[in-house]
Design an enzyme around this catalytic site. Sequence first.
Site, PDB file in Angstrom:
ATOM      1  N   SER A   1     -55.931  76.890 105.721  1.00 32.58           N
ATOM      2  CA  SER A   1     -56.223  76.669 104.307  1.00 32.58           C
ATOM      3  C   SER A   1     -57.530  77.337 103.935  1.00 32.58           C
ATOM      4  O   SER A   1     -58.425  77.496 104.780  1.00 32.58           O
ATOM      5  CB  SER A   1     -56.330  75.172 104.023  1.00 32.58           C
TER       6      SER A   1
ATOM      7  N   TYR B   1     -60.031  66.296 104.755  1.00 35.69           N
ATOM      8  CA  TYR B   1     -58.894  67.223 104.811  1.00 35.69           C
ATOM      9  C   TYR B   1     -59.376  68.630 105.173  1.00 35.69           C
ATOM     10  O   TYR B   1     -58.819  69.283 106.068  1.00 35.69           O
ATOM     11  CB  TYR B   1     -58.156  67.260 103.469  1.00 35.69           C
TER      12      TYR B   1
END
Length: 223
Positions: free
Chosen positions: A136, A148
């Site tokens: 990501s 996250y």
Amino acid sequence: MTGKTMFITGASSGIGAATARAAVEAGWNVGLFARNADRITEMAEELGATALALPGDVAQLEQQQKALGRLSDRFGGVDAAFANAGTGLDVPGTENGDPEAWHRLVHTNILGVLYTAKAALPHLKPRKGHMLMTGSAAGRRTIAGSVYGASKWFVHGYGGNLAEEMAEWGGRCTIIAPGMVNTAFFDAEKPDKIQPEDIAEAVLYAVSTSDKASVREVFVMPK
């Protein structure tokens, strides 16, 4: 490329589903691994004889091992594995964060990736195969209190280390690192952002390069 086989986690929706469709169109066989058994069964029926539904939880190593064994038996081997399954958090930050939610995130985003690699390598090694992981943009920059994002920093670091390990026997490992993608990960539709099909194209690019090239990372951002 025709006749090769790819194992995909998180295959029931979003990036995983789009990659499965693109891979089948490109001539691959696919193993669809996800907890939503009904959805991946529907997808397998939609995609035809080159797709196999493999219900299971990425946080369970044995379930992934059994699924890869079934996939290998069905198609005669496994050439690529895409550790794509992931989850986010409803409450961001550390002070206000939910430790139980962190537990679920770590088991999916970190242990799930490790388990996919552990289960897949015995199948990939004889074929000098390819491991892929969904990283990501959040794993490439700091975001205030983002647990996250930290889990994706792990994916990027581990993926690089695994690439070195796999290179010892001719294998390859690629991190697919998108910015914001229009998937069910978010509560609202984001049609102006990256589409799952864009990331599927990145996966197919990585696995289609010549054996002289090792694509370590594909970083895709919205325009």
